[in-house]
Design a protein around this motif. Structure first.
Motif, mmCIF file in Angstrom:
data_model
loop_
_atom_site.group_PDB
_atom_site.id
_atom_site.type_symbol
_atom_site.label_atom_id
_atom_site.label_comp_id
_atom_site.label_asym_id
_atom_site.label_seq_id
_atom_site.Cartn_x
_atom_site.Cartn_y
_atom_site.Cartn_z
ATOM 1 N N UNK A 120 0.836 -1.206 0.000
ATOM 2 C CA UNK A 120 0.000 0.000 0.000
ATOM 3 C C UNK A 120 0.869 1.253 0.000
ATOM 4 N N UNK A 121 1.943 1.239 0.776
ATOM 5 C CA UNK A 121 2.868 2.388 0.777
ATOM 6 C C UNK A 121 3.464 2.583 -0.612
ATOM 7 N N UNK A 122 3.854 1.498 -1.252
ATOM 8 C CA UNK A 122 4.412 1.585 -2.606
ATOM 9 C C UNK A 122 3.394 2.145 -3.595
ATOM 10 N N UNK A 165 6.018 12.415 -2.053
ATOM 11 C CA UNK A 165 7.107 11.805 -1.286
ATOM 12 C C UNK A 165 7.208 12.434 0.109
ATOM 13 N N UNK A 166 6.145 12.282 0.879
ATOM 14 C CA UNK A 166 6.135 12.734 2.274
ATOM 15 C C UNK A 166 5.690 11.529 3.102
ATOM 16 N N UNK A 197 2.037 9.495 3.462
ATOM 17 C CA UNK A 197 1.898 8.134 2.931
ATOM 18 C C UNK A 197 1.452 7.194 4.047
ATOM 19 N N UNK A 198 2.153 7.231 5.175
ATOM 20 C CA UNK A 198 1.819 6.349 6.292
ATOM 21 C C UNK A 198 0.424 6.639 6.833
ATOM 22 N N UNK A 217 -1.731 14.478 8.296
ATOM 23 C CA UNK A 217 -0.336 14.899 8.418
ATOM 24 C C UNK A 217 -0.119 16.359 8.028
ATOM 25 N N UNK A 218 -1.076 17.198 8.360
ATOM 26 C CA UNK A 218 -0.929 18.626 8.056
ATOM 27 C C UNK A 218 -0.592 19.371 9.338
#
Length: 165
Positions: free
Chosen positions: A14-16, A23-24, A28-29, A51-52
């Motif tokens: 899933x990450x891929x 690319x953060x 992604x996580x 993630x903001x």
């Protein structure tokens, strides 16, 4: 891939799948770890807000993978393919636009020390040039959140494309 397929991927798969969007790693996580999603809109809502805010270091790291606006990304990697698609509305044969973008890119990089980034998808070359010229009037402090917003818009559009292709 379908949403159901995305929900069933193991974490690394899933990450891929999501990484080419931006690319953060925190983003992604966050997108991956919030699975399973009940529908695509839930996923996109999470992607818009997770993630903001992004740090300047995260933004600069992500920008390293983006070509200048008006330049075609090279290579076979997923980011290059996505970028070429996003900039498809910019005709490289239109020399007036190409020259204006090149001059604007140089001015922007001199002023801010990073590549000019804008969500090119669904924008005309004239809209992009107008935004570039307008953003050149920003202070560095005013410009960072604009860059972050554009990067997030690109990431969400890419994610949506991955799940509807």
């Amino acid at each position: 891939m379908t949403l159901e397929q995305f929900n069933l991927l193991d974490r690394e798969q899933a990450r891929d799948a999501v990484r080419p969007c931006v690319q953060i790693a925190r983003w992604v996580d966050g997108v991956v770890d919030a699975r399973p999603y009940s529908d695509v809109e839930e996923l996109l809502t999470v992607a818009r807000h997770i993630a903001a805010p992004w740090t300047i270091a995260e933004i600069d790291g992500a920008l390293a993978r983006h070509p200048r606006i008006g330049e075609r990304a090279r290579g076979a990697h997923a980011e290059a393919s996505l970028s070429r698609s996003e900039q498809a509305g910019i005709d490289p044969g239109d020399t007036a636009v190409a020259e204006a973008l090149a001059a604007g890119n140089r001015a922007y990089e001199e002023r801010f020390g990073r590549v000019f980034l804008i969500r090119a998808a669904r924008r005309t070359p004239e809209e992009i040039l107008a935004a570039l010229r307008s953003r050149l009037t920003h202070s560095p402090e005013e410009e960072i959140p604009v860059v972050a917003d554009q990067l997030r818009e690109i990431a969400v559009l890419r994610l949506e494309g991955i799940l509807t292709s």
